[in-house]
Design a protein around this motif. Sequence first.
Motif, short mmCIF file in Angstrom:
data_model
loop_
_atom_site.label_atom_id
_atom_site.label_comp_id
_atom_site.label_asym_id
_atom_site.label_seq_id
_atom_site.Cartn_x
_atom_site.Cartn_y
_atom_site.Cartn_z
N THR A 48 9.15 -12.01 12.71
CA THR A 48 9.58 -10.93 13.60
C THR A 48 8.83 -9.62 13.35
O THR A 48 9.23 -8.59 13.83
N SER B 163 8.30 -7.51 16.21
CA SER B 163 9.44 -7.52 17.11
C SER B 163 9.59 -6.19 17.83
O SER B 163 8.70 -5.39 17.86
N SER C 279 10.61 -12.40 20.89
CA SER C 279 10.22 -11.12 20.30
C SER C 279 11.37 -10.11 20.36
O SER C 279 11.26 -9.02 19.81
#
Lengths: 587, 308
Positions: free
Chosen positions: A36, A39, A330
């Motif tokens: 992540t 992210s 995401s």
Amino acid sequence: MTRRTHTIRRARRSAAIGLVAAAAMALTACGSGAKTTSSSTAAAGASGSGGFTNGIVTLRGGEPQNPLIPTNTNEVFGARIETNLFAGLVYYDADGETQMDAAESITPNADYTVFTVKLRSGMTFDNGDPVDADSFINAWNFGAYEGNAQLCADFFQPIQGYKEENAPFEADSNYKPKDGDVVTLSGLKKVDDLDFTITMAQATPDWPVHLGYNAYDPLPKSAFVKNTTTPITDAAGNPLMTVDPAYGENPVGNGPYKLKGQGAWQHNVKIDLVPSKTYDGPRKPHNGGLTYEFITELETVYSDLLAGNLDVTDEIPESAFTTFESDLGSRAVNLAGTNFQSFTIPSRLPHFSGQEGQLRRQALSYAIDRATICKTIFNGTRTPAKDFSSPLMAGYSANIPGNEVLSYNPTKAKQLWAQADAISKWSGTFEIAYNGDSSHGQWVEAVLNSINQVLGIKTAPKVYPTFQAMRTDVTDRKIQTAFRTGWQADYPSIYDYLAPLYGTGGGSNDGDYSNTDFDNLLTEGLKQKTADESAVYYNQAQEILMKELPAIPLWVQNIVGGSSTKVSNVKWGWDTVPIAYLIEKPE
Amino acid sequence: MGWYIGRRLLQMIPVFLGATLLVYAMVFLLPGDPIVAMFGERQVNAAVANQLRAQYHLDKPFIIQYLLYLKGVVTGNFGMSYSGRPVSQIVAQAYPVTVKLAVMALCIEAIFGVVLGVIAGLRRGGWFDSTALVLSMLLIAVPTFVMGFVLQTLLGIKLQWLPVTVGGEVSVKSLLMPAFVLAGVSMAYVLRLTRNSVAEVSTADYVRTATAKGLSRHTVVTKHILRNSLIPVVTFLGADLGNLMGGAIVTEGIFNVPGVGNALYQAILKSEGSTVVSLVTILVLVFIIANLVVDLLYAALDPRIRLV
């Protein structure tokens, strides 16, 4: 008095301290968390801040436990609403720094005992009441006087006069106030409409950093009414004032948002906020309003997020830990938070003092495979510790010299243990104590297993039935084993992760650690102007800890959350709550 | 008949007193100190805590607390929640929602349960009967929360036919899914009950006589079979209304319905005596009234039953 305890606290600040993007990149090494990195934080950065949108953002919330009066709000759900309704003297920005909000400046004197506050001019509450020195002084006096029974009274302890005005309650907690009692803090002095001074009970160099907590928010004149349940007057004949209970139902603030009309707080359902027209401070809303949906079940929160009814959640149900990153892509967030976990080995235990103790501590630390435990026991919702604080703190460094002791290295561990054995041969069982009323058993077993496999010594967990029982043995210094420790700072500063735990005589220094060089570096750090400058000293202090390991850092608990496709610029505060005013959502 | 109803209503007074006392005692016995809990895991400020205890009468012995609560109820004051809201407001907000939900669930279980049950009963042994048997067993076997989450994912998230949660939008459409989930298990019982009852009555002598008299199949079914076979079903449905209202905690949690179950759950977590007692007592009264209505319906369905 220790205000803090050793586990996750519910009483948390909901101010907005952002995640330093660089830190975000560095900290996601733990298991599935690694995916992540790019992210929402990074993605949002790319979409550019400063984009103002009109959509109404729906966020995960919960029914506030108390009326929305800042000095009486000590839990997360009320606090995350108040941070939007009120503007205190300072706020915590997206980079983890303390910034001026209602204050124009807060200037300490030479020995950090008096702070002069200058407010921005022309500010008003949403009902037109001016935001002036009185709105802070009255609110703080109200909160600090224990006769007003405010849950956040303790937050005013550092100010001069707290002890004196509350002395009768200290002597008898059933004390009934009477005429002539002191009901105000002697440390608060109004200079003129926009200026006041705060005199501290003792030198507090980092006092301004504390002030982002909701307990320190101002209140408008119209919030106060005469206290009819305790109708007393002070020495000057002024009646004791209290906050109108009706005010807590429809609070009028000075923050970036206001309630969407009377009754915008639908109990147990939601609260609707719209941007305030009177707020001209630095926290300008990037969206057209906020709706906090009060949802009890985490599973339901998650369903709402997937269905697009909810834009942002700061919690994901355990049942979705293995799937949420593929569900959300995401938009999933799995980043190190602020809850630091460790275990402490008191140096009074046999084999754990002096040179031998230092070698053994290092050997134990090298013997723990933190990354694997984070991944397998916690499904990647913990991040292995790289220091003694949290990656969300301003000035955090993952590269403190000597922190390789926090990585898994069986060879080094065996070597150091053998060296210690050369000083005095190890015998017995290595135990870690934990409280069985919370889910610590699994990781304690895993840590002990890791140690046992690497060092070949006998290990065993020691279970206390309750947190209370364990803490009693720890504070009485009766505990004869290592024990789990955890910490979450009260305000966003590395200092608060170090001084109370490892500073000489610190309120929660359970291992009775003491090192003059360490103490001096902390004091020096406090005196710096910015958080980053202070952190240079704090991190030097941590170099000492890396060698001596008064506690053995394990990991920090992650923020596990997510956002919908409709929003961008979702940044996470140091309190692990999304910074609401920054969220962008096109209509 | 009037005397009968009056006597039944008078019985509600001791039941009310007993129920409130019992529930109040149970909340009182809950472990943990609610005032300490208000401080989270922070150090408790003794002076602040004591004032709060006094404010909520928690400093007094149990029986005084209970009598103070009763005194409040008689004067129309149901007390305050720890968050400073009048309990009457919490009750007034939660009940209409739950009543709506429970009535919808009751309609669903009555309509589906009775209709399917009658068909299965009339065509017993056929494929319809067997399918209905398997389906009702499934409904009974699958826990409510499993069905809740499956429907939520399927109808709400994947197909997007119905709202996933209720929240602030309490409407027939948003309550449809929770009402169905809530009705699920009872619906299966109603189906089984109706089916067996219809099957039994269908073989009764008077049905054979009616058919022999040359009455049409339609008249036999509606006038003779249905009317007689529905008595146990009505009893079940009446008693179930209370169950549906009180047993909605799980369903209300899953679908975030701001009803009694939710309010009760929150209040129990906080050991809020006055809120729990007020909510539960009304449930008890609903139970009693529902039972009374069932008894009256008995007489209407079967003239042989006299209410004395």
